[in-house]
Design a protein around this motif. Structure first.
Motif, PDB file in Angstrom:
ATOM      1  N   ARG A 125       6.006 -23.651  -1.116  1.00 46.99           N
ATOM      2  CA  ARG A 125       6.106 -22.565  -0.173  1.00 46.99           C
ATOM      3  C   ARG A 125       7.218 -21.534  -0.087  1.00 46.99           C
ATOM      4  O   ARG A 125       6.447 -20.637   0.163  1.00 46.99           O
ATOM      5  N   PHE A 126       8.481 -21.587  -0.661  1.00 45.81           N
ATOM      6  CA  PHE A 126       9.278 -20.610  -0.360  1.00 45.81           C
ATOM      7  C   PHE A 126       9.018 -19.523  -1.876  1.00 45.81           C
ATOM      8  O   PHE A 126       9.367 -18.200  -1.851  1.00 45.81           O
ATOM      9  N   ILE A 127       8.457 -20.111  -2.853  1.00 45.14           N
ATOM     10  CA  ILE A 127       7.791 -19.840  -3.482  1.00 45.14           C
ATOM     11  C   ILE A 127       6.395 -19.420  -3.470  1.00 45.14           C
ATOM     12  O   ILE A 127       7.027 -17.412  -4.015  1.00 45.14           O
ATOM     13  N   GLN A 128       5.628 -19.349  -3.086  1.00 38.46           N
ATOM     14  CA  GLN A 128       4.729 -18.121  -2.436  1.00 38.46           C
ATOM     15  C   GLN A 128       5.029 -17.071  -1.882  1.00 38.46           C
ATOM     16  O   GLN A 128       4.278 -16.204  -2.126  1.00 38.46           O
ATOM     17  N   GLY A 129       6.313 -17.614  -0.747  1.00 44.15           N
ATOM     18  CA  GLY A 129       6.507 -16.453   0.087  1.00 44.15           C
ATOM     19  C   GLY A 129       7.366 -15.149  -0.727  1.00 44.15           C
ATOM     20  O   GLY A 129       6.765 -14.102  -0.573  1.00 44.15           O
ATOM     21  N   PHE A 130       8.302 -15.831  -1.836  1.00 41.36           N
ATOM     22  CA  PHE A 130       8.919 -14.813  -2.253  1.00 41.36           C
ATOM     23  C   PHE A 130       7.658 -13.716  -3.672  1.00 41.36           C
ATOM     24  O   PHE A 130       7.974 -12.733  -3.197  1.00 41.36           O
ATOM     25  N   MET A 131       6.726 -14.758  -3.973  1.00 41.40           N
ATOM     26  CA  MET A 131       5.988 -13.885  -4.592  1.00 41.40           C
ATOM     27  C   MET A 131       4.724 -12.507  -3.903  1.00 41.40           C
ATOM     28  O   MET A 131       4.765 -11.642  -4.115  1.00 41.40           O
ATOM     29  N   VAL A 132       4.094 -13.605  -3.338  1.00 37.50           N
ATOM     30  CA  VAL A 132       3.797 -12.530  -1.420  1.00 37.50           C
ATOM     31  C   VAL A 132       4.626 -11.418  -1.151  1.00 37.50           C
ATOM     32  O   VAL A 132       3.937 -10.406  -0.840  1.00 37.50           O
ATOM     33  N   GLY A 133       5.649 -11.262  -0.932  1.00 40.44           N
ATOM     34  CA  GLY A 133       6.849 -10.586  -0.746  1.00 40.44           C
ATOM     35  C   GLY A 133       6.914  -9.178  -1.777  1.00 40.44           C
ATOM     36  O   GLY A 133       7.262  -8.323  -1.503  1.00 40.44           O
ATOM     37  N   GLY A 134       6.127  -9.452  -2.985  1.00 42.16           N
ATOM     38  CA  GLY A 134       6.651  -8.398  -4.008  1.00 42.16           C
ATOM     39  C   GLY A 134       4.627  -7.928  -4.430  1.00 42.16           C
ATOM     40  O   GLY A 134       4.626  -6.308  -4.753  1.00 42.16           O
ATOM     41  N   GLU A 135       3.771  -8.640  -3.805  1.00 37.89           N
ATOM     42  CA  GLU A 135       2.454  -8.337  -3.802  1.00 37.89           C
ATOM     43  C   GLU A 135       1.793  -7.194  -2.877  1.00 37.89           C
ATOM     44  O   GLU A 135       1.673  -5.906  -3.680  1.00 37.89           O
ATOM     45  N   TRP A 136       2.434  -7.265  -1.608  1.00 38.92           N
ATOM     46  CA  TRP A 136       2.337  -6.300  -0.864  1.00 38.92           C
ATOM     47  C   TRP A 136       1.948  -5.212  -1.068  1.00 38.92           C
ATOM     48  O   TRP A 136       1.380  -4.403  -0.537  1.00 38.92           O
ATOM     49  N   GLY A 137       3.181  -5.053  -1.332  1.00 41.16           N
ATOM     50  CA  GLY A 137       3.971  -3.280  -1.354  1.00 41.16           C
ATOM     51  C   GLY A 137       3.154  -2.605  -2.786  1.00 41.16           C
ATOM     52  O   GLY A 137       2.931  -1.430  -2.793  1.00 41.16           O
ATOM     53  N   GLY A 138       3.407  -3.254  -3.343  1.00 42.77           N
ATOM     54  CA  GLY A 138       2.397  -3.013  -5.022  1.00 42.77           C
ATOM     55  C   GLY A 138       0.733  -2.389  -4.905  1.00 42.77           C
ATOM     56  O   GLY A 138       0.671  -1.260  -4.898  1.00 42.77           O
ATOM     57  N   ALA A 139       0.546  -3.539  -4.361  1.00 45.26           N
ATOM     58  CA  ALA A 139      -1.169  -3.649  -4.537  1.00 45.26           C
ATOM     59  C   ALA A 139      -1.819  -2.402  -2.929  1.00 45.26           C
ATOM     60  O   ALA A 139      -2.783  -1.900  -3.528  1.00 45.26           O
ATOM     61  N   MET A 140      -0.988  -2.011  -1.826  1.00 44.17           N
ATOM     62  CA  MET A 140      -1.465  -0.843  -1.385  1.00 44.17           C
ATOM     63  C   MET A 140      -0.425   0.639  -1.921  1.00 44.17           C
ATOM     64  O   MET A 140      -1.023   1.685  -1.852  1.00 44.17           O
ATOM     65  N   LEU A 141       0.452   0.297  -2.476  1.00 42.05           N
ATOM     66  CA  LEU A 141       0.963   1.477  -3.005  1.00 42.05           C
ATOM     67  C   LEU A 141      -0.012   2.321  -4.336  1.00 42.05           C
ATOM     68  O   LEU A 141       0.270   3.676  -4.200  1.00 42.05           O
TER      69      LEU A 141
END
Length: 459
Positions: A122-138
């Motif tokens: 679950r920690f790994i999932q959160g770690f990856m999502v933390g970098g996904e959202w900002g980049g995709a929107m950007l």
């Protein structure tokens, strides 16, 4: 770049960000549903049902604690080496962690190592999502024409809802199995199926080009050396602002899509099928709602739309619980549509443009990611745990509604009193919107893709 080429690039960027965000949130939200439905029994069997639910929701929150760390790391990479490479990495990491959850032995098989490994994944999932959202929107914001950034960036942010539709649909399908089969292997299927979706996402992301704004700033001023330190030194007010703004978006969403899935059947007698149907209907309606609120923010500004969303979330908290308590399937669906489509969607549609426009071009990935993911801890990940604790294991929903209403008012106040209007911001500008006079003349389209006025690109 020709108008035709720019329009094609914009379409690919919007579609790719939408699909990538869908996959990321499908993986992330699967865990929320499994926490409410099966993880308590399978990974925490020695606890009472109430304590098991709390423990399961606590592991759900671990993913949110990891999200800012992912925002730190991938925000730095996105601002230094580029947006595209970073997004491919986050997608691969999320897919691997989710697939591994589907293979994880339960407590009966390996004892205490089962919940330990569950927390790690679950920690790994959160770690990856933390970098996904900002980049995709950007990627979308930096490729969209200046006068329509709100509209175009709102579409990829529906990935949470398309992911919710897929996750809820998969669990509803598996829920048709006898209880014994669902508990033994049926719950694993949605996690294992994520491997197929990740393959589609990687193919789409491989076709993307780098953000033109990133390339232009890199050529004119060079790469950012320490973007995260710059954010913490100069843009900490924007980070705190984003954290405050997230309450009116995250708390209502996770109350209805995670907490209520556990609380409703146990304490209000609502069938799980009714709740999943309500979630799916609201998720479908989220698509036109996001398009509307995103386009509205281009016309009247980001701030007025966000203030409305926060006030609506605050006003609807108590009525929504009364509608849930009625037990009527129609009124339950109405509760979900009112809170999610009329309140949450207004805030969620505006966030991609607003959060990224707050920061200068050299630190935008780091700033938007860190602010959004720090806010996700208190406003999102802890919501099911806090709500369950507030009920005391009983059917006392009043403190939960009061909590939801109070925090939504915090967001509305933050939007009204402290948020600058950013809809006219020039994205090539390296200064912070808090000090750049963002309400001045309209931003030029320099550095962004030119699309025809009548273009209505959507996934």
């Amino acid at each position: 770049m020709t108008s035709r080429h720019a329009s094609a690039q914009l379409r690919r960027t919007v579609l790719s960000s939408f699909i990538g965000n869908t996959i990321e949130f499908y993986d992330f939200l699967l865990y929320g549903l499994a926490s409410a439905l099966v993880f308590g029994d399978l990974f925490f069997p020695s606890l009472s049902p109430f304590a098991g639910t709390l423990a399961s929701f606590a592991t759900f929150g671990i993913g949110f604690i990891a999200r800012p760390l992912g925002g730190f790391v991938f925000g730095h990479l996105g601002d230094t080496i580029g947006r595209k490479t970073t997004l491919v990495t986050t997608l691969c990491g999320m897919g691997a962690a989710t697939f591994a959850v589907g293979l994880l032995p339960t407590y009966d098989t390996i004892g205490i190592w089962a919940p330990v490994l569950l927390v790690v994944l679950r920690f790994i999932q959160g770690f990856m999502v933390g970098g996904e959202w900002g980049g995709a929107m950007l990627m979308v914001v930096e490729n969209a024409p200046a006068h329509r950034r709100g509209f175009f960036s709102a579409w990829p942010n529906t990935g949470g809802f398309s992911g919710q539709l897929l996750a809820t649909g998969m669990f509803a399908l598996m829920g048709m199995l006898p209880d014994g089969q669902f508990q033994s292997w049926g719950w694993r299927v949605p996690f294992l199926c994520s491997a197929v979706l990740v393959g589609v996402g990687l193919w789409m992301r491989g076709r993307l080009g780098e953000s033109e704004v990133f390339e232009q700033v890199k050529q004119e001023e060079g790469k950012a050396k320490a973007p995260l330190l710059d954010v913490l030194r100069h843009d900490w007010r924007s980070v705190l602002l984003i954290m405050s703004l997230r309450f009116s978006e995250s708390v209502p969403f996770f109350l209805l899509t995670v907490f209520a899935v556990s609380y409703g059947p146990e304490h209000l007698g609502i069938p799980k099928a009714t709740l999943t149907t309500a979630i799916m209907i609201a998720s479908v309606l989220a698509f036109p709602a996001h398009g509307f609120f995103g386009a509205l923010s281009d016309k009247v500004g980001r701030r007025p739309v966000y203030v409305y969303g926060g006030l609506a979330a605050a006003a609807l908290a108590f009525p929504a619980f009364l509608l849930l308590k009625s037990g009527s399937a129609v009124l339950i669906v109405l509760a979900y549509c009112l809170v999610i489509n009329l309140a949450h969607n207004a805030c969620n549609a505006v966030q991609p443009a607003l959060f990224t426009e707050l920061f200068g071009s050299k630190v935008r990935y780091s700033g938007a990611s860190v602010g959004a993911q720090l806010g996700a801890i208190v406003a999102g990940g802890l919501t099911p745990f806090i709500a369950t604790a507030l009920t005391g294991g009983g059917d006392n929903w009043v403190p939960v509604a009061a909590y939801a209403s109070a925090v939504a008012l915090v967001s509305a106040a933050a939007a009204y009193f402290f948020t600058p209007e950013t809809s006219r911001r020039d994205l090539v500008d390296t200064s912070s919107a808090m000090t750049a006079g963002s309400e001045s003349a309209p931003a030029p389209d320099t550095g962004t893709a030119k699309a025809p006025e009548t273009d209505t690109v959507a996934p």
